[in-house]
Design an enzyme around this catalytic site. Structure first.
Site: not given
Length: 480
Positions: A200, A204, A334
């Site tokens: 995923c 980047g 996260c």
């Protein structure tokens, strides 16, 4: 909906970005006080006449900010009631026995606001373009810079240091990236020359970090189903000089692992609730701004979203573990939610993609001090996974787990062009979203249409807790 406070206030359409972000954050800090004052002054009808957000900002400016000027109808309406508002504020300060209006702000909100202002600014040195020593010397001319004590090629600067116009940032020699966000690539520890998948990938930062750790040698297949996000990844790859990245405009869940028989490592950092980034993005202030209309409905929506995310996260991780020659897989989020972290790892590890296929947990980043929650489904195995805490570790909240197994043999290259060979031309973007052999497989979006689908059951874990012995991988230790 789904956007962060920071992304909204600093969006391209916003003219005065810094001022807008600052006043919104300050308004949120005082929001519970503002609501109480509007109630005390019997002025809740104003909120119905104007948008609530506009009323709160204008009342903040009038009572706690730089004042409110009669420039338009909304400002004039607030100013027409300023006597009642100021009287309500004075009564509240007297009742609370405080001398300053700022003392009315709840202690929890003050602590969160202070924490957000004291987090270091982290920058990752892109070793494809420069060295840590050169970057350190260049930054030292303008900032108080320190090497991070845990991660190589990561530097710490004072809070709120502005590097957006720094030559090294503009040239791709530096990447603005949080400490927690740098940990997954380091934990994966990809070797130079490997073939790797970022499941995923967009926008980047982790993908380009992988390229740097691989010394820009090998291949990184970067998957994302969103064309706009993949365009950002392509731009970031170009800026950082990460020429080994091959973007694929494709849902990772529709990828046939047998099409990538030489992949050794995979990084799975799927969509998550983002609950660990609230302090960094400012969203944590929303949790302390008091009750709102529809709060119960919002909580129900949030819980449904979490369930959908968990189903997708389990599917993505399970799919990554099915790549035939893979020997290292990192799963990261996260989020600070146990369901998205230890819960996903436990369910997948107990499923057919886990211990049956030879996968087990290895202690990730062994020198890092904060581990998983032992009260979760992982139990004692939580010692093998990594967590970060915003308040105590001075970074965003993050989670990661490292799966390893003995390296299966890699098939030889064919005489005809292989995926590895064609991928050396990263300017060619693949767009095969639905390979014929996988048409029956769920796509990412389907998990969010059916949030009650949790995938692998925790009951499976209770019946079969895997034996996760330490990996005997012969690869070099992670940098941490």
């Amino acid at each position: 909906k789904g956007a962060s406070l920071k992304s909204l206030t600093l969006a391209p359409s916003i003219v005065a970005k810094k001022a807008t972000h600052a006043i919104v954050c300050e308004t949120l800090k005082y929001l519970s006080v503002i609501r109480e004052i509007l109630n005390a002054a019997d002025l809740q009808n104003i909120v119905q006449k104007l948008s609530a957000g506009l009323v709160y900002v204008l009342v903040y400016e009038l009572l706690f900010g730089q004042g409110c000027q009669p420039v338009a109808g909304a400002e004039k309406l607030i100013l027409a009631h300023q006597a009642a508002l100021k009287e309500a504020l004075a009564r509240k300060m007297k009742d609370a026995s405080v001398q300053k209006a700022s003392e009315l702000v709840p202690l929890a909100v003050l602590e969160v606001s202070k924490l957000a202002q004291t987090l270091p600014r982290y920058v990752r040195v892109n070793t494809i373009k420069t060295t840590t020593e050169e970057a350190f010397a260049a930054l030292q001319k303008r900032f108080g810079v320190q090497s991070d004590p845990h991660l190589a090629d990561l530097l710490q600067l004072p809070p709120r240091s502005d590097l957006h116009k720094h030559p090294l940032l503009l040239s791709g020699g530096l990447v603005l990236q949080g400490k927690g966000s740098c940990m997954p690539a380091v934990a994966l520890n990809p070797q130079s020359g490997w073939e790797v998948v970022d499941a995923c990938a967009a926008p980047g930062n982790k993908t380009t970090h992988l390229a740097a750790l691989m010394q820009n040698s090998g291949v990184i297949h970067a998957f994302d189903a969103d064309a706009r996000r993949l365009k950002r990844l392509r731009a970031n790859a170009t800026l950082t000089g990460a020429s080994i990245i091959l973007p694929h405009l494709q849902d990772f869940l529709t990828v046939d692992p047998t099409d990538f028989p030489r992949v050794r490592g995979l990084l799975v950092d799927p969509s998550c609730s983002g609950s660990g980034t609230g302090v960094v993005r400012g969203d944590v202030l929303l949790q302390h701004c008091g009750a709102t209309q529809g709060e119960e409905e919002q909580e129900e929506d949030s819980q449904r979203r979490i369930l959908g995310l968990v189903a997708f996260q389990e599917a993505a991780l399970s799919h990554a573990l099915s790549f035939p020659s893979a020997c290292r897989v990192v799963y990261s989020t996260c989020s600070v939610d146990i369901r998205e972290n230890e819960g996903v790892v436990a369910a997948v590890l107990a499923g057919p993609s886990g211990v049956v296929a030879g996968w087990h947990l290895e202690k990730a980043l062994p020198d890092w001090h904060r581990r998983g929650n032992p009260e979760s489904e992982l139990g004692q195995l939580a010692e093998l996974v990594v967590r970060t805490d915003a308040a105590e570790d001075h970074t965003e909240g993050f989670f990661l787990a490292l799966f390893t197994r003995l390296a299966p043999p890699i098939p030889p290259l064919l005489d005809s062009p292989s995926k590895l060979q064609t991928s050396l031309a990263p300017q060619k973007e693949t767009t095969d979203k639905h390979p014929p052999q996988l048409k029956q497989k769920k796509s990412t979006s389907e998990y969010f249409k059916h949030p009650s689908s949790i995938g692998l059951s925790v009951e499976v874990l209770k019946r079969s807790r895997p034996n996760c012995s330490r990996s005997k991988s012969r690869k070099k230790k992670p940098i941490i």
